[in-house]
Scaffold this motif. Structure first.
Motif, PDB file in Angstrom:
ATOM      1  N   ASN A   4       0.820  -1.207   0.000  1.00 23.96           N
ATOM      2  CA  ASN A   4       0.000   0.000   0.000  1.00 23.96           C
ATOM      3  C   ASN A   4       0.854   1.258   0.000  1.00 23.96           C
ATOM      4  O   ASN A   4       0.570   2.209  -0.722  1.00 23.96           O
ATOM      5  N   LYS A   8       1.075   4.155  -2.865  1.00 30.25           N
ATOM      6  CA  LYS A   8       0.847   5.576  -2.562  1.00 30.25           C
ATOM      7  C   LYS A   8       2.001   6.416  -3.098  1.00 30.25           C
ATOM      8  O   LYS A   8       1.797   7.497  -3.646  1.00 30.25           O
ATOM      9  N   ALA A  25      -9.563   5.287  -5.544  1.00 32.27           N
ATOM     10  CA  ALA A  25      -9.069   4.087  -4.879  1.00 32.27           C
ATOM     11  C   ALA A  25      -9.811   3.952  -3.558  1.00 32.27           C
ATOM     12  O   ALA A  25     -10.462   4.907  -3.096  1.00 32.27           O
ATOM     13  N   PRO A  49      -4.941   1.797  -1.102  1.00 31.89           N
ATOM     14  CA  PRO A  49      -5.162   1.304  -2.467  1.00 31.89           C
ATOM     15  C   PRO A  49      -5.567  -0.164  -2.533  1.00 31.89           C
ATOM     16  O   PRO A  49      -6.424  -0.536  -3.314  1.00 31.89           O
ATOM     17  N   ILE A  78      -7.598   2.511  -9.214  1.00 34.01           N
ATOM     18  CA  ILE A  78      -7.021   1.263  -8.728  1.00 34.01           C
ATOM     19  C   ILE A  78      -8.161   0.249  -8.638  1.00 34.01           C
ATOM     20  O   ILE A  78      -9.093   0.434  -7.845  1.00 34.01           O
TER      21      ILE A  78
END
Lengths: 355, 148, 848
Positions: A4, A8, A25, A49, A78
């Motif tokens: 994650n 990002k 997302a 995400p 996403i």
């Protein structure tokens, strides 16, 4: 760095390089995860995400954004593999305008039933840990366990992120647009071996088809749906059911004069109320079964825990086999929009198929 | 109920341009076929929404027939090909759920095929008669044999 | 209003009669047979199974009823034609039918009381002949029985059109006639008649299943003529046989291949591909061989002979009576015209030359502008204003039951009013009165087929103020009483219709206004011919062309044009061109864009934007002359022999040929050619320009670049069948003519351009949706704009509106098939006459 965090960072870089102007997302809420749309680099940290829960289908959110007009800004979405297939399918149905959208999809660890998550929270990292080793968590939803396409596939979406059997996530392009995007980001494309992992899913799926199939015609279907509330929530959550207003909710058709109820009760030795419960499900199969993506949200949405994906997934699969069609996987035209002059002869004539 | 012999009800959706004309011809020629057939005239085989066929089965029909023009002869050029796809969907759904898909029949009968029309109606009625009543009509009801 | 007499009932005259009547002229149609259909064109004799024959008749009958402009005389014989154009006195003898098929309602009462011979036929009451008509006059409730006494009649007409049919022959002895298991094609096709083409019905004379069958047509053998039609039918039937049995031995024997236009060659290729053996033979020897025959050494269990065309002997008498000359047995006509050498007397169809059904229809349409110069101005019937009741919420259903239809059935139904009459069709006024007095606003007729009186009853209700969308018709007779139904079925059918009628809603039948102009694209010869026909009738005729093609040497097959000198040809051409260019608007440019659809096209060319209701595409083609070989085809499936054979004939060269040499030439006089290979003597190169136009209009081109347009005669008439009368609407307002379509002679170009021009004139009126009450509509609140309906629509009537993102309908293109409503998942696309609401109510009742 967790997956994650890495994603990002990817978004922030993309913002900085001017490759995107917005991101869609998941983001955490108190008991679950929602989809979120952000337009500023600073807001990226509010996202998760890869979420352990799929409360809605992300493609359905994209439909809302682009149904009337193409995306005004360069949007990175996403999406899980099932969502990106939905995305592709909805493009065919004119529901999403793919212009200005970059879809990033990843090897999906599966998601947990939203209600289970509410009471027994878990993290994406826990689920991801399993797939890095080539395994699968036991906690995930039934639909995820028997997912046919748990990895990103070429030409469905733009960028893939490989997580299976690898400690270091790898990016790879799914489309020309994605290839250019990765090049602009300065990211080297990589590979990972997910074939065996996918194969296991498919094997489970084959077994599931046989084991969970609804059998026995009327009795089987009635028993299966016996606790159905007729709430139509399965339809509401289904991303393929994009109609503004469902045919089966048309009061002019499905409200009847009292005499009709009594006549039915006479003729059928008593009827169950409300009426047209099974018809709704059969009708939905007829209308959209050929395009069932297999996200399993119908099942998650059912307040009575009816394993509806066994109905839609299995019958949908049979339908798709008839037309040799895989929804959202390639550019084939959906069966309901197409026909051939020389096909389906087994459905013609007396006693079809038996001869 | 103490019926001696089961008499099915069969709803026929017949294309205006071919099967309905064939039914006309059968009538003009006085070719008898069982009264179990309930004809409904539609403009084209592709007019018939699969939901209509399902509904007919649910309302009490033991079988339904869709009669269209032979492939290549459709008056709306391609309507019968689309109808065939819809039938394929209905039949597959029924089969997958364990219902009897043979209770939905697609037949191509042209306007000059009055005798064929009568023959198909005879054969199909006999076939359904031997199969016995459809339990689809009892869906969502308390009736039928299997439910106590 | 002009008045024409048409003699003979061929496919060409069927079309001609319908076209004159629709154009606003009176028609007297002399039928030589006992009833319409009795003597009919080749289609009837050659392929009796084909429903197209019925459609042709249906078209004629509908127009006759609609316009009231056609008078029929059966069993007629032409005696004399005197006088001249505008004032012909035509004498003929005729014997009325014992049963007037227009009046007959098929009640069958006469069957019990008279000596009736009955022949069932689709789309009508069937044919009846009564031997003792004199004794039976009172039996018929509608007075359809008449005494078949012959009488002589004289009529005065403006023009005379001759179209006698040729008669089929028995199979000649030299082709095996008389031998066991040698059949005429008609008898072969009859084996499957009405039963479906199925292997169960294929049998030899002994009832055995054959192992090998053969087809033969003698076209090209001495004394036998033939158009392509026979071969198309044979190839189709052979392919049918292959479909029902992959192991059957199938042989086709032909002197040469004679197919036509685009894509028929596909039939030949397909036959070869499917293992059908095609033997091109010079001689044929048929002898008995066990239970079957041996044809040129090949054993066959069934041998089928398609008679081919042979000029009937009575054509001489007809020509004498009409005072015209024959030439090689056919009517002698003027160059590039259907007019005989006698002013005002025309010949069409197979009386002119061997024609197939497409050409017959061309003749039957192109004749109108040619004959109109002798006719008084047309008069169009004026339709009165109709005021319809509109009340969707308080249905009051009147069920009108015809006792002729119910027979012994006991009808007991649940309507607001149940009115029973002995014969509904005889009580039009009473029906109207009942509707008005009782305040009925939904009408359900329990009567007979729409092909009989059903459609008429609907009109009766219309006149009483009930819109079609509030009317239901139940065919109690054909669907119930005649086929052994019980009361339960009859009442279920009636109650279902009543339940549906209660839910019916008013349908506003849309009318789209049409741009009253025609644009002709291209400078092919057909462009000039079409413009010549149109320029005085249509307010605005525009030709968009850079330049005009010179006429080719493929003049035609009739001796008068085949032997025409270059000077004569050029003289004809130049006078045509002068005449046209003086009167039309000519934009000397190429088309840059086309938008719109039938009734409303917008064409960009030469800096202008022109609006038109109809487009005629006549881009012409380049003719390349090289060697001396009659090439049947080049790379694609387009046939070039049609043009090449005429070149060979006109040049008088020693030519070679591959599959066909005498295509479309009168076979009496085929070109001098032997089998061989070589460079083509002449072929047509289609224009690159075609691609652009095809792209603008979304039309298809064949492999070589010719436009597809009415590729096969069968498909052609089939399209006409779509709406029975609206042949011209079947093409979406775009007509292709001349070399843009396929290689053809000037003679054929004239016919095709005439068809395009006359059809275009019919379209110069505002278009009521051809779908009628079945017109498709969109519920905007529900439509998600997915576009499934757009893909389902065969005619392009549906599109997604870019602004609203919902599907919309172009009513002028909607034919009401309902495919859109069927596929729409949300029920946003609706055919109101079949909306779920009404159908669900109906289904509940119908299963009772």
């Amino acid at each position: 760095m967790s997956e994650n965090d890495m994603l990002k960072k990817f978004m922030k870089d993309a913002f900085e390089k001017g490759l995107i102007e917005a991101v869609m997302a998941p983001a955490a809420t108190k008991d679950s995860y929602t989809y979120a749309l952000i337009t500023k680099k600073e807001d990226v940290d509010k996202l998760t995400p890869i979420a352990p829960v799929m409360q809605w289908n992300g493609a359905d959110m994209l439909r809302r954004i682009t149904r009337l007009k193409k995306s005004e800004r360069k949007l990175l979405a996403i999406l899980r593999p099932c969502e990106s297939r939905t995305y592709k399918e909805l493009v065919k149905f004119n529901q999403i305008n793919p212009e200005n959208i970059i879809v990033l999809s990843y090897d999906c660890p599966g998601t947990i039933h939203a209600r289970t998550f509410k009471y027994e929270p878990t993290t994406a990292e826990e689920l991801l840990g399993e797939i890095k080793k080539g395994g699968k968590s036991n906690k995930i939803r039934e639909a995820c366990k028997v997912c046919e396409y748990p990895t990103p596939i070429p030409n469905v979406g733009d960028i893939g992120l490989g997580l299976v059997n690898t400690d270091e996530p790898v990016f790879f392009a799914l489309s020309e647009k994605g290839r250019k995007f990765l090049a602009d980001m300065g990211i080297q494309e990589g590979t990972r071996d997910a074939d065996a992992w996918v194969e296991e899913h498919r094997k489970r799926r084959e077994e599931w088809y046989e084991k969970e199939r609804i059998r026995g015609g009327r009795k089987g279907l009635e028993d299966f749906l016996s606790s159905c509330l007729n709430c139509h929530n399965c339809k509401n959550m289904c991303p393929i059911c994009f109609c503004k207003e469902c045919f089966f909710e048309d009061r002019t058709v499905f409200d009847y004069e009292s005499s009709k109820f009594f006549n039915w009760a006479d003729d059928k030795d008593g009827i169950r109320l409300p009426t047209d419960k099974a018809l709704f499900h059969i009708g939905r199969l007829i209308h959209m079964g050929t395009s069932c993506i297999g996200c399993g949200l119908c099942q998650q949405a059912c307040p009575m825990d009816i394993p509806l994906y066994r109905l839609f997934g299995i019958v949908g699969n049979e339908l798709q086999k008839v037309f040799n069609y895989k929804p959202g996987v390639n550019d084939d035209i959906p069966p309901v929009m197409d026909f051939r002059e020389d096909e389906l002869h087994e459905f013609e004539g007396l006693f079809g198929g038996e001869e | 109920m103490s019926e001696k012999k089961f008499e099915p009800v069969i709803v026929g959706f017949f294309c205006n341009w071919c099967t309905s004309a064939a039914a006309d011809l059968a009538g003009t020629s006085r070719l008898h076929y069982p009264p179990n057939i309930r004809p409904i005239r539609v403009m084209c085989s592709s007019t018939v929404d699969p939901v209509y066929m399902i509904r007919a089965l649910q309302e009490g029909a033991d079988a339904t027939i869709l009669g269209g023009c032979h492939p290549g002869d459709c008056h709306y050029i391609t309507g019968n090909y689309k109808a065939r796809r819809r039938i394929a969907i209905v039949k597959t759904v029924l089969r997958s759920l364990g219902f009897d898909e043979d209770r939905v029949l697609l037949e191509w009968i042209s306007g000059s095929e009055g005798p064929k029309f009568a023959r198909v109606m005879n054969e199909y009625t006999e076939y359904i008669r031997n199969k016995g009543p459809s339990d689809f009509k009892y869906l969502d009801s308390l009736g039928g044999e299997e439910i106590e | 209003m002009g008045k024409v007499l048409i003699f003979g009932t061929s496919l060409a005259s069927y079309r001609a009669a319908a076209n004159f009547a629709r154009a606003g002229h009176k028609v007297i149609l002399l039928n030589r047979g006992e009833f319409l259909w009795h003597k009919f064109t080749q289609m009837q004799w050659q392929q009796p199974r084909d429903i197209l024959n019925g459609y042709s008749k249906g078209i004629l009958l509908t127009v006759a009823n609609m316009t009231g402009n056609i008078e029929f005389y059966h069993n007629s014989r032409l005696i004399s034609v005197e006088g001249g154009p505008g004032n012909f006195k035509v004498k003929f003898r005729h014997r009325p039918q014992s049963v007037n098929e227009f009046k007959c309602i098929g009640c069958d009462i006469c069957h019990e009381k008279c000596d009736v011979k009955f022949i069932p036929m689709p789309l009508g009451p069937g044919m009846r002949m009564i031997k003792n008509a004199e004794e039976c006059l009172d039996v018929c409730p509608v007075g359809a029985i008449q005494v078949p006494r012959e009488e002589e009649i004289e009529v005065t007409v403006d023009a005379v059109i001759l179209s006698p049919e040729y008669e089929p022959e028995e199979v000649d002895e030299k082709f095996g006639g008389g031998l066991k298991n040698v059949l005429s094609f008609r008898d072969f096709a009859w084996m499957f008649r009405g039963k479906g083409v199925d292997y169960r019905f294929l049998k030899t004379a002994d009832g055995e299943y054959p192992r090998a069958i053969g087809f033969f047509t003698p076209a090209g053998f001495p004394g036998y003529l033939g158009s392509y039609e026979e071969q198309v039918i044979i190839f189709r039937e052979a392919l049918n046989m292959r479909e029902i049995d992959p192991n059957l031995g199938i042989h086709i024997f032909l002197k040469e291949i004679r197919l036509y236009g685009h894509n028929q060659m596909v039939l030949y290729d397909k036959a070869i591909e499917k293992g059908i053996q095609v033997h091109l033979i010079d001689d044929i020897k048929v002898e008995q061989d066990g239970n079957g025959v041996k044809v040129n050494g090949i054993h066959l269990d069934i041998f089928t002979v398609m008679p081919g065309q042979k000029i009937p002997e009575d054509w001489n008498e007809i020509a004498k009576a009409a005072g015209i000359e024959l030439e090689n047995g056919f009517a002698k006509t003027r160059p590039f015209s259907l007019e005989t050498m006698r002013d005002g007397v025309f010949a069409i169809g197979e009386f002119v030359k061997p024609v197939g059904s497409a050409q017959a229809i061309y003749h039957g349409t192109a004749i109108v502008p040619q004959a109109e110069k002798y006719l008084k101005p047309p008069e169009m019937p004026q339709m009165g204003e109709m005021n319809f009741i509109r009340d969707d919420f308080n249905p009051k259903v009147g069920a009108f039951i015809c006792e002729c239809a119910t027979g012994n059935l006991n009808i007991d139904v649940d309507a607001d009013f149940v009115i029973k009459k002995d014969f509904l069709c005889l009580h039009a006024e009473e029906i109207a009165r009942e509707i008005k007095e009782k305040g009925i606003n939904r009408v359900v007729f329990g009567a007979c087929s729409p092909a009989l009186r059903g459609a008429m009853l609907e009109m009766v209700a219309n006149r009483a103020g009930i819109p079609s969308s509030y009317i239901e018709l139940v065919q109690l007779r054909e669907y119930a009483s005649r086929v052994g139904a019980d009361d339960r079925k009859a009442n279920a059918m009636m109650n279902a219709a009543i339940a549906k009628a209660r839910k019916n809603t008013y349908v506003d039948i849309p009318v789209e206004s049409t741009k009253k102009g025609i644009v002709i694209i291209g400078g092919g010869l057909a462009a000039l011919i079409a413009a010549d026909y149109l320029v005085d009738k249509i307010p605005l005729v525009t030709i968009i062309a850079e330049e005009f093609d010179e006429p080719s040497n493929a003049t035609g097959v009739k001796p008068n044009v085949l032997n025409m000198s270059e000077e004569e040809l050029n003289e004809w051409y130049n006078s045509l061109k002068d005449r046209v260019l003086k009167r039309v608007k000519w934009i000397k440019a190429s088309v840059e864009g086309i938008e719109g659809y039938i009734g409303n096209f917008k064409i960009k060319a030469g800096g202008e934007e022109i609006e038109a209701g109809v487009l005629i595409i006549a881009t012409g083609g380049d003719i390349i002359e090289e060697g001396s070989h009659i090439t049947s085809r080049l790379d694609g499936n387009t046939l070039h022999a049609s043009l090449a054979s005429i070149y060979a004939k006109r040049k008088g060269v020693e030519a070679t040929y591959d599959l066909m040499k005498s295509y479309s030439l009168l076979d009496i006089d085929p070109p001098n050619a032997k089998k061989g290979e070589g460079k083509p003597i002449a072929y047509v190169k289609p224009r690159e320009y075609n691609r652009r136009i095809a792209e603008f209009l979304g039309m298809r081109l064949d492999d070589e670049g010719f436009f597809f347009f009415a590729e096969e005669p069968r498909e052609w008439v089939e399209r006409a069948g779509i709406q029975f009368t609206l042949l011209e609407e079947a093409f979406g307002g775009v007509f292709i003519a001349g070399l843009a379509h396929r290689p053809m002679s000037i003679e054929e170009e004239v016919e095709e351009a005439g068809f395009a021009a006359q059809s275009a004139t019919y379209l110069m009126r505002d278009i009521v949706t051809p779908a009628g009450k079945f017109v498709s509509v969109t519920n905007p609140r529900r439509c998600a704009g997915c576009g499934i309906c757009v893909d389902a629509c065969f005619s392009g009537a549906r599109y997604i509106d870019e602004e609203d993102k919902i599907a919309k309908v172009r009513p002028a293109l909607c034919y009401g098939c309902g495919a859109c409503a069927n596929v729409c998942p949300s029920g946003a696309a609706v055919i109101k006459a079949y909306d779920a609401n009404g159908v669900f109510e109906m289904l509940k009742e119908v299963v009772k």
